[in-house]
Design a protein around this motif. Structure first.
Motif, PDB file in Angstrom:
ATOM      1  N   TYR A   1       0.869  -1.164   0.000  1.00 37.43           N
ATOM      2  CA  TYR A   1       0.000   0.000   0.000  1.00 37.43           C
ATOM      3  C   TYR A   1       0.911   1.221   0.000  1.00 37.43           C
ATOM      4  O   TYR A   1       1.877   1.286   0.774  1.00 37.43           O
ATOM      5  N   GLY A   2       0.651   2.192  -0.867  1.00 39.91           N
ATOM      6  CA  GLY A   2       1.509   3.366  -0.870  1.00 39.91           C
ATOM      7  C   GLY A   2       1.127   4.389  -1.907  1.00 39.91           C
ATOM      8  O   GLY A   2       0.204   4.189  -2.706  1.00 39.91           O
ATOM      9  N   GLY A   3       1.844   5.497  -1.890  1.00 42.15           N
ATOM     10  CA  GLY A   3       1.623   6.576  -2.834  1.00 42.15           C
ATOM     11  C   GLY A   3       2.893   7.394  -3.002  1.00 42.15           C
ATOM     12  O   GLY A   3       3.917   7.118  -2.365  1.00 42.15           O
ATOM     13  N   TYR A   4       2.808   8.405  -3.869  1.00 40.06           N
ATOM     14  CA  TYR A   4       3.948   9.284  -4.150  1.00 40.06           C
ATOM     15  C   TYR A   4       3.527  10.741  -4.027  1.00 40.06           C
ATOM     16  O   TYR A   4       2.409  11.102  -4.363  1.00 40.06           O
ATOM     17  N   PHE A   5       4.488  11.558  -3.586  1.00 40.58           N
ATOM     18  CA  PHE A   5       4.309  12.999  -3.653  1.00 40.58           C
ATOM     19  C   PHE A   5       5.622  13.631  -4.095  1.00 40.58           C
ATOM     20  O   PHE A   5       6.669  12.993  -4.037  1.00 40.58           O
ATOM     21  N   THR A   6       5.534  14.872  -4.552  1.00 38.71           N
ATOM     22  CA  THR A   6       6.740  15.643  -4.822  1.00 38.71           C
ATOM     23  C   THR A   6       6.788  16.802  -3.841  1.00 38.71           C
ATOM     24  O   THR A   6       5.759  17.402  -3.516  1.00 38.71           O
ATOM     25  N   ASP A   7       8.008  17.072  -3.365  1.00 40.73           N
ATOM     26  CA  ASP A   7       8.182  18.213  -2.472  1.00 40.73           C
ATOM     27  C   ASP A   7       8.190  19.494  -3.299  1.00 40.73           C
ATOM     28  O   ASP A   7       7.988  19.461  -4.518  1.00 40.73           O
ATOM     29  N   ARG A   8       8.420  20.605  -2.673  1.00 42.08           N
ATOM     30  CA  ARG A   8       8.338  21.902  -3.366  1.00 42.08           C
ATOM     31  C   ARG A   8       9.429  22.101  -4.406  1.00 42.08           C
ATOM     32  O   ARG A   8       9.317  22.972  -5.257  1.00 42.08           O
ATOM     33  N   ASP A   9      10.491  21.277  -4.348  1.00 36.88           N
ATOM     34  CA  ASP A   9      11.545  21.351  -5.355  1.00 36.88           C
ATOM     35  C   ASP A   9      11.397  20.285  -6.432  1.00 36.88           C
ATOM     36  O   ASP A   9      12.248  20.162  -7.311  1.00 36.88           O
ATOM     37  N   GLY A  10      10.329  19.487  -6.363  1.00 37.52           N
ATOM     38  CA  GLY A  10      10.073  18.479  -7.384  1.00 37.52           C
ATOM     39  C   GLY A  10      10.682  17.114  -7.122  1.00 37.52           C
ATOM     40  O   GLY A  10      10.637  16.238  -7.989  1.00 37.52           O
ATOM     41  N   TYR A  11      11.260  16.891  -5.927  1.00 39.28           N
ATOM     42  CA  TYR A  11      11.803  15.569  -5.612  1.00 39.28           C
ATOM     43  C   TYR A  11      10.668  14.609  -5.278  1.00 39.28           C
ATOM     44  O   TYR A  11       9.750  14.958  -4.534  1.00 39.28           O
ATOM     45  N   TYR A  12      10.763  13.404  -5.827  1.00 37.01           N
ATOM     46  CA  TYR A  12       9.726  12.398  -5.630  1.00 37.01           C
ATOM     47  C   TYR A  12       9.987  11.586  -4.372  1.00 37.01           C
ATOM     48  O   TYR A  12      11.087  11.086  -4.159  1.00 37.01           O
ATOM     49  N   TRP A  13       8.941  11.448  -3.569  1.00 39.09           N
ATOM     50  CA  TRP A  13       8.960  10.631  -2.359  1.00 39.09           C
ATOM     51  C   TRP A  13       7.894   9.549  -2.480  1.00 39.09           C
ATOM     52  O   TRP A  13       6.763   9.831  -2.878  1.00 39.09           O
ATOM     53  N   GLU A  14       8.262   8.335  -2.108  1.00 43.41           N
ATOM     54  CA  GLU A  14       7.291   7.246  -2.009  1.00 43.41           C
ATOM     55  C   GLU A  14       7.084   6.952  -0.531  1.00 43.41           C
ATOM     56  O   GLU A  14       8.048   6.831   0.227  1.00 43.41           O
ATOM     57  N   ILE A  15       5.837   6.861  -0.127  1.00 42.29           N
ATOM     58  CA  ILE A  15       5.481   6.414   1.221  1.00 42.29           C
ATOM     59  C   ILE A  15       4.764   5.092   1.028  1.00 42.29           C
ATOM     60  O   ILE A  15       3.754   5.032   0.324  1.00 42.29           O
ATOM     61  N   ALA A  16       5.307   4.013   1.598  1.00 41.18           N
ATOM     62  CA  ALA A  16       4.764   2.685   1.314  1.00 41.18           C
ATOM     63  C   ALA A  16       4.750   1.814   2.564  1.00 41.18           C
ATOM     64  O   ALA A  16       5.491   2.050   3.520  1.00 41.18           O
ATOM     65  N   TYR A  17       3.910   0.786   2.502  1.00 36.34           N
ATOM     66  CA  TYR A  17       3.755  -0.178   3.594  1.00 36.34           C
ATOM     67  C   TYR A  17       3.518  -1.566   3.014  1.00 36.34           C
ATOM     68  O   TYR A  17       2.858  -1.719   1.981  1.00 36.34           O
ATOM     69  N   ALA A  18       4.058  -2.582   3.680  1.00 37.62           N
ATOM     70  CA  ALA A  18       3.724  -3.980   3.398  1.00 37.62           C
ATOM     71  C   ALA A  18       3.744  -4.733   4.718  1.00 37.62           C
ATOM     72  O   ALA A  18       4.620  -4.508   5.559  1.00 37.62           O
ATOM     73  N   ASP A  19       2.787  -5.619   4.906  1.00 34.21           N
ATOM     74  CA  ASP A  19       2.708  -6.331   6.175  1.00 34.21           C
ATOM     75  C   ASP A  19       3.824  -7.362   6.341  1.00 34.21           C
ATOM     76  O   ASP A  19       4.009  -7.908   7.423  1.00 34.21           O
ATOM     77  N   THR A  20       4.597  -7.608   5.300  1.00 34.89           N
ATOM     78  CA  THR A  20       5.705  -8.573   5.374  1.00 34.89           C
ATOM     79  C   THR A  20       7.031  -7.923   5.757  1.00 34.89           C
ATOM     80  O   THR A  20       8.013  -8.622   5.988  1.00 34.89           O
ATOM     81  N   TRP A  21       7.073  -6.600   5.819  1.00 31.35           N
ATOM     82  CA  TRP A  21       8.336  -5.918   6.110  1.00 31.35           C
ATOM     83  C   TRP A  21       8.743  -6.062   7.571  1.00 31.35           C
ATOM     84  O   TRP A  21       7.902  -6.077   8.470  1.00 31.35           O
ATOM     85  N   GLU A  22      10.060  -6.139   7.769  1.00 31.20           N
ATOM     86  CA  GLU A  22      10.630  -6.153   9.106  1.00 31.20           C
ATOM     87  C   GLU A  22      11.648  -5.020   9.196  1.00 31.20           C
ATOM     88  O   GLU A  22      12.289  -4.675   8.209  1.00 31.20           O
ATOM     89  N   PHE A  23      11.794  -4.461  10.393  1.00 34.60           N
ATOM     90  CA  PHE A  23      12.692  -3.344  10.625  1.00 34.60           C
ATOM     91  C   PHE A  23      13.690  -3.700  11.722  1.00 34.60           C
ATOM     92  O   PHE A  23      13.382  -4.474  12.617  1.00 34.60           O
ATOM     93  N   ASP A  24      14.876  -3.096  11.658  1.00 36.59           N
ATOM     94  CA  ASP A  24      15.860  -3.306  12.716  1.00 36.59           C
ATOM     95  C   ASP A  24      15.600  -2.327  13.862  1.00 36.59           C
ATOM     96  O   ASP A  24      14.613  -1.582  13.835  1.00 36.59           O
ATOM     97  N   ASP A  25      16.502  -2.296  14.849  1.00 36.98           N
ATOM     98  CA  ASP A  25      16.326  -1.435  16.023  1.00 36.98           C
ATOM     99  C   ASP A  25      16.386   0.055  15.682  1.00 36.98           C
ATOM    100  O   ASP A  25      15.920   0.891  16.467  1.00 36.98           O
TER     101      ASP A  25
END
Length: 146
Positions: A114-138
């Motif tokens: 699940y996710g989407g994209y936006f551009t900041d005021r200078d035009g840089y692309y950001w993806e914000i995403a999620y998956a229930d299978t992801w794991e993160f470190d400390d």
């Protein structure tokens, strides 16, 4: 939103780019066949780097009107990997209220997340995403395995 999990480099020739980075000593995790990978993740510490076909990256942002060099897209995206769908929605709303342009509203993805994209005021692309299978470190960095 105080971290960058992945920097994705859109590449015109993913196999050639992979060979280049391997020669520089990067260890990688290849998704798909070695001769035609879907995406390649670098197994570096902290923020991850990924190689992804440029055309596919553009279509992931907007399949109907993909961004390209003529409208300022350089083939470079930053990604924040969220821990819930609600966090994706919250950060997309926060970005919009801060002046970002929503390029792709958060939605189910073709890779099962699940996710989407936006551009900041200078035009840089950001993806914000999620998956229930992801794991993160400390340190809240995304773990990427083979």
């Amino acid at each position: 939103m105080n971290r960058i999990n992945i920097i994705t480099l859109g590449t015109k020739d993913i196999v050639r780019a992979h060979e280049f980075y391997k020669k520089l000593g990067f260890a990688t995790a290849v998704r798909g066949p070695e001769s035609s990978p879907h995406i390649i993740f670098f197994k570096n510490e902290g923020t991850k780097i990924a190689l992804y076909p440029l055309e596919d990256l553009s279509k992931d942002i907007n399949s109907d009107n993909p961004p390209n060099a003529s409208n300022g897209f350089t083939g470079f995206t930053l990604a924040y990997n969220a821990k819930t769908k609600e966090e994706v929605d919250e950060l997309m709303k926060m970005a919009h209220l801060a002046g970002a342009t929503i390029q792709k509203a958060a939605q189910a993805t073709d890779w099962g997340g699940y996710g989407g994209y936006f551009t900041d005021r200078d035009g840089y692309y950001w993806e914000i995403a999620y998956a229930d299978t992801w794991e993160f470190d400390d340190a809240n960095m995304l773990l990427i395995e083979d």
